[in-house]
Design a protein around this motif. Structure first.
Motif, PDB file in Angstrom:
ATOM      1  N   LEU A 133       2.463  13.352 -10.989  1.00 47.86           N
ATOM      2  CA  LEU A 133       2.348  14.538  -9.767  1.00 47.86           C
ATOM      3  C   LEU A 133       3.705  14.519  -9.400  1.00 47.86           C
ATOM      4  O   LEU A 133       3.933  13.157  -8.919  1.00 47.86           O
ATOM      5  N   ARG A 134       4.122  15.758  -9.280  1.00 46.07           N
ATOM      6  CA  ARG A 134       5.839  15.711  -8.256  1.00 46.07           C
ATOM      7  C   ARG A 134       5.646  16.587  -7.923  1.00 46.07           C
ATOM      8  O   ARG A 134       5.345  17.411  -8.318  1.00 46.07           O
ATOM      9  N   THR A 135       6.092  17.053  -6.911  1.00 49.52           N
ATOM     10  CA  THR A 135       6.767  18.729  -6.341  1.00 49.52           C
ATOM     11  C   THR A 135       6.882  19.305  -6.770  1.00 49.52           C
ATOM     12  O   THR A 135       7.723  18.505  -7.497  1.00 49.52           O
ATOM     13  N   GLU A 136       6.823  20.333  -6.809  1.00 50.00           N
ATOM     14  CA  GLU A 136       7.392  21.624  -7.259  1.00 50.00           C
ATOM     15  C   GLU A 136       7.346  21.497  -9.023  1.00 50.00           C
ATOM     16  O   GLU A 136       7.923  22.275  -9.256  1.00 50.00           O
ATOM     17  N   LYS A 137       6.494  20.370  -9.792  1.00 52.37           N
ATOM     18  CA  LYS A 137       7.166  20.512 -10.933  1.00 52.37           C
ATOM     19  C   LYS A 137       5.807  20.746 -11.379  1.00 52.37           C
ATOM     20  O   LYS A 137       4.800  19.718 -11.048  1.00 52.37           O
ATOM     21  N   PRO A 138       5.399  20.722 -12.464  1.00 50.80           N
ATOM     22  CA  PRO A 138       4.392  20.515 -13.998  1.00 50.80           C
ATOM     23  C   PRO A 138       3.442  18.911 -13.574  1.00 50.80           C
ATOM     24  O   PRO A 138       4.120  18.118 -13.497  1.00 50.80           O
ATOM     25  N   VAL A 139       2.677  19.242 -13.574  1.00 54.16           N
ATOM     26  CA  VAL A 139       1.083  18.176 -13.742  1.00 54.16           C
ATOM     27  C   VAL A 139       1.489  17.856 -15.223  1.00 54.16           C
ATOM     28  O   VAL A 139       1.167  18.823 -15.949  1.00 54.16           O
ATOM     29  N   ILE A 140       1.851  16.470 -15.164  1.00 56.59           N
ATOM     30  CA  ILE A 140       2.139  15.696 -16.352  1.00 56.59           C
ATOM     31  C   ILE A 140       1.024  14.953 -17.108  1.00 56.59           C
ATOM     32  O   ILE A 140       0.434  13.956 -16.514  1.00 56.59           O
ATOM     33  N   VAL A 141       0.342  15.234 -17.690  1.00 60.10           N
ATOM     34  CA  VAL A 141      -1.020  14.198 -18.419  1.00 60.10           C
ATOM     35  C   VAL A 141      -0.363  13.379 -19.526  1.00 60.10           C
ATOM     36  O   VAL A 141      -0.481  14.031 -20.149  1.00 60.10           O
ATOM     37  N   VAL A 142      -0.470  11.979 -19.957  1.00 58.91           N
ATOM     38  CA  VAL A 142       0.299  11.018 -20.727  1.00 58.91           C
ATOM     39  C   VAL A 142      -1.335  10.862 -21.437  1.00 58.91           C
ATOM     40  O   VAL A 142      -2.073  10.458 -20.702  1.00 58.91           O
ATOM     41  N   THR A 143      -1.840  10.655 -22.608  1.00 51.08           N
ATOM     42  CA  THR A 143      -2.898  10.626 -23.110  1.00 51.08           C
ATOM     43  C   THR A 143      -2.148  10.085 -24.152  1.00 51.08           C
ATOM     44  O   THR A 143      -1.525   9.870 -24.553  1.00 51.08           O
ATOM     45  N   SER A 144      -3.287  10.004 -25.055  1.00 48.74           N
ATOM     46  CA  SER A 144      -2.882   8.585 -26.766  1.00 48.74           C
ATOM     47  C   SER A 144      -2.482   9.211 -27.692  1.00 48.74           C
ATOM     48  O   SER A 144      -1.952   8.692 -28.494  1.00 48.74           O
ATOM     49  N   ASN A 145      -2.426  10.525 -27.210  1.00 50.98           N
ATOM     50  CA  ASN A 145      -1.322  11.751 -28.006  1.00 50.98           C
ATOM     51  C   ASN A 145      -0.042  11.596 -27.351  1.00 50.98           C
ATOM     52  O   ASN A 145       0.406  12.237 -28.848  1.00 50.98           O
ATOM     53  N   GLY A 146      -0.004  11.171 -26.533  1.00 48.96           N
ATOM     54  CA  GLY A 146       1.661  12.158 -26.344  1.00 48.96           C
ATOM     55  C   GLY A 146       1.294  12.815 -24.685  1.00 48.96           C
ATOM     56  O   GLY A 146       0.431  12.595 -24.069  1.00 48.96           O
ATOM     57  N   VAL A 147       2.634  13.586 -23.695  1.00 51.10           N
ATOM     58  CA  VAL A 147       2.517  14.039 -23.096  1.00 51.10           C
ATOM     59  C   VAL A 147       2.296  15.145 -23.290  1.00 51.10           C
ATOM     60  O   VAL A 147       2.189  16.123 -24.130  1.00 51.10           O
ATOM     61  N   SER A 148       1.365  15.634 -22.375  1.00 54.05           N
ATOM     62  CA  SER A 148       0.475  17.055 -22.012  1.00 54.05           C
ATOM     63  C   SER A 148       0.493  18.260 -21.246  1.00 54.05           C
ATOM     64  O   SER A 148       1.426  16.939 -19.950  1.00 54.05           O
ATOM     65  N   PHE A 149       0.253  19.067 -20.552  1.00 55.61           N
ATOM     66  CA  PHE A 149       0.386  20.288 -19.475  1.00 55.61           C
ATOM     67  C   PHE A 149      -0.538  20.846 -19.272  1.00 55.61           C
ATOM     68  O   PHE A 149      -0.960  21.202 -20.460  1.00 55.61           O
ATOM     69  N   ILE A 150      -0.621  20.446 -17.592  1.00 49.68           N
ATOM     70  CA  ILE A 150      -1.916  20.918 -18.165  1.00 49.68           C
ATOM     71  C   ILE A 150      -2.297  22.860 -17.001  1.00 49.68           C
ATOM     72  O   ILE A 150      -1.220  22.784 -16.492  1.00 49.68           O
ATOM     73  N   MET A 151      -3.114  23.700 -18.297  1.00 49.50           N
ATOM     74  CA  MET A 151      -2.462  25.171 -17.776  1.00 49.50           C
ATOM     75  C   MET A 151      -3.715  25.592 -16.314  1.00 49.50           C
ATOM     76  O   MET A 151      -4.656  24.977 -16.623  1.00 49.50           O
TER      77      MET A 151
END
Length: 88
Positions: A38-56
């Motif tokens: 979580l970073r202010t005014e930035k997309p929520v980033i999710v790191v998984t075993s498959n790589g980086v994703s974003f939540i819609m």
């Protein structure tokens, strides 16, 4: 403790606005989580075993960046911080 229990513990400490987005994820997706960034005014980033994703806004994950990806606002960061600190 398995990955799904760790996931549930982690999202319980997120601001309600962000945590609610993760409730639609499947058990398979939850088991692959490694980090939530979580970073202010930035997309929520999710790191998984498959790589980086974003939540819609729909609660779905995508590995493709989009301006529609959920962004953490200052209130989300403050709420999460207070929850993690036990409101002290």
């Amino acid at each position: 403790m398995d990955n799904i229990q760790r996931f549930d513990t982690a999202i319980a400490n997120l601001s309600p606005a962000i945590a609610s987005l993760f409730s639609a994820l499947s058990s398979e997706e939850k088991a692959q989580f490694r980090e939530i960034r979580l970073r202010t005014e930035k997309p929520v980033i999710v790191v998984t075993s498959n790589g980086v994703s974003f939540i819609m806004p729909s609660g779905r994950l995508t590995c493709v960046y989009s301006d529609l990806a959920v962004r953490a606002v200052e209130k989300d960061i403050q709420d999460t911080f207070h929850r993690l600190c036990g409101y002290s």
